[in-house]
Design an enzyme around this catalytic site. Structure first.
Site, mmCIF file in Angstrom:
data_model
loop_
_atom_site.group_PDB
_atom_site.id
_atom_site.type_symbol
_atom_site.label_atom_id
_atom_site.label_comp_id
_atom_site.label_asym_id
_atom_site.label_seq_id
_atom_site.Cartn_x
_atom_site.Cartn_y
_atom_site.Cartn_z
ATOM 1 N N ARG A 54 -15.215 9.426 0.888
ATOM 2 C CA ARG A 54 -14.898 9.635 -0.419
ATOM 3 C C ARG A 54 -13.582 9.102 -0.901
ATOM 4 O O ARG A 54 -12.810 9.722 -0.467
ATOM 5 C CB ARG A 54 -15.325 10.882 -0.809
ATOM 6 N N LYS A 96 6.793 2.349 2.396
ATOM 7 C CA LYS A 96 5.888 2.976 3.064
ATOM 8 C C LYS A 96 5.444 2.293 4.244
ATOM 9 O O LYS A 96 5.227 1.105 4.032
ATOM 10 C CB LYS A 96 4.542 3.431 2.206
ATOM 11 N N ASP A 97 5.497 2.711 5.405
ATOM 12 C CA ASP A 97 5.245 2.222 6.698
ATOM 13 C C ASP A 97 6.009 1.057 7.186
ATOM 14 O O ASP A 97 5.611 0.063 7.674
ATOM 15 C CB ASP A 97 3.693 1.802 6.472
ATOM 16 N N ASN A 140 0.599 -3.046 -2.301
ATOM 17 C CA ASN A 140 -0.093 -3.025 -1.092
ATOM 18 C C ASN A 140 0.370 -4.831 -0.565
ATOM 19 O O ASN A 140 -0.438 -5.555 -1.068
ATOM 20 C CB ASN A 140 -1.455 -2.697 -0.864
ATOM 21 N N ASP A 190 -5.086 -6.113 5.414
ATOM 22 C CA ASP A 190 -3.641 -5.081 5.161
ATOM 23 C C ASP A 190 -2.636 -5.570 5.876
ATOM 24 O O ASP A 190 -3.107 -6.033 7.178
ATOM 25 C CB ASP A 190 -3.815 -3.707 5.400
ATOM 26 N N ASP A 213 4.078 -1.297 2.679
ATOM 27 C CA ASP A 213 3.782 -0.904 1.394
ATOM 28 C C ASP A 213 4.757 -0.695 0.592
ATOM 29 O O ASP A 213 6.192 -0.020 1.304
ATOM 30 C CB ASP A 213 2.635 0.239 1.287
#
Length: 215
Positions: free
Chosen positions: A65, A131-132, A99, A115, A119
């Site tokens: 979800r 990020k990452d 992204n 991907d 990010d």
């Protein structure tokens, strides 16, 4: 392939680097589909498919979800998308999430991409952070990403940060105030989301070393 009308349900699919098969997949409603922009709405609670790897077993796609209302803004030919997200009953704007990914391709049921690990998070006050970044640089160092491709991703990131500095494009503020039309229900994945042949990125052999790629 045809354009999609506002309100139509589509499948947004990640196509794996190693073997060009269907991976993570989201249902979305189309907000806009033009020469300049594809905007997709993925509401909180939408059921999508995510990777799960039980101990000692191969990974597989399982239902999950979606946790936060998201408007995904994708730009034809560009190697990133920007996600606007909101949370809570008061629908507070949470962040812009940039992204870095393959330029999207059209399919009969929606859009395919994948991907690139890297990010950028942009907070409502326009502070930003990577990020990452370590994961992206490790993939480049290991040769999963080729040197020219890694350089292209870094250039794309620099262009996004320049746009942020100017408060231009998605960072001008209009999309942060967007609301879904009244009556839009939570979309469901098309029944053939896994059967429609994927549209692999035409530059994948330039960008990736398939024998080294985990996804």
């Amino acid at each position: 392939m045809r354009r999609f009308d506002p309100g139509e349900t589509v499948a947004l699919r990640y196509i794996t680097r190693a073997d060009s098969t269907v991976g993570m997949t989201w249902p979305a409603r189309v907000v806009a589909d033009t020469d300049e922009l594809v905007a997709l709405w993925i509401p909180e609670g939408a059921e999508y498919r995510a990777w799960h790897r039980p101990p000692g077993e191969p990974r597989r796609l399982v239902p999950a979800r979606w946790r936060r209302e998201t408007l995904r803004l994708m730009f034809p030919g560009r190697a990133h998308s920007t996600w606007c997200s909101w949370e809570g009953p008061e629908r507070a704007f949470r962040m812009y999430y940039v992204n870095f990914e393959e330029p999207f391709r059209r399919t009969p049921i929606g859009f395919d991409t994948n991907d690139h690990a890297l990010d950028i998070i942009v907070w409502p006050d326009f502070r930003w952070e990577w990020k990452d970044l370590d994961e992206f640089e490790a993939l480049a160092a290991q040769g999963v990403f080729t040197e020219p491709f890694a350089a292209a991703v870094r250039a794309e990131a620099a262009a996004v940060l320049a746009e942020l500095d100017r408060r231009a494009g998605v960072f001008a503020g209009e999309w942060a105030r967007w609301r879904s039309p009244a009556g839009w229900s939570v979309p469901r994945l098309p029944p053939d989301w896994a059967e429609v042949p994927p549209e692999p990125w035409e530059l994948r052999t330039w960008a990736y070393r398939p024998h080294l790629s985990p996804r």
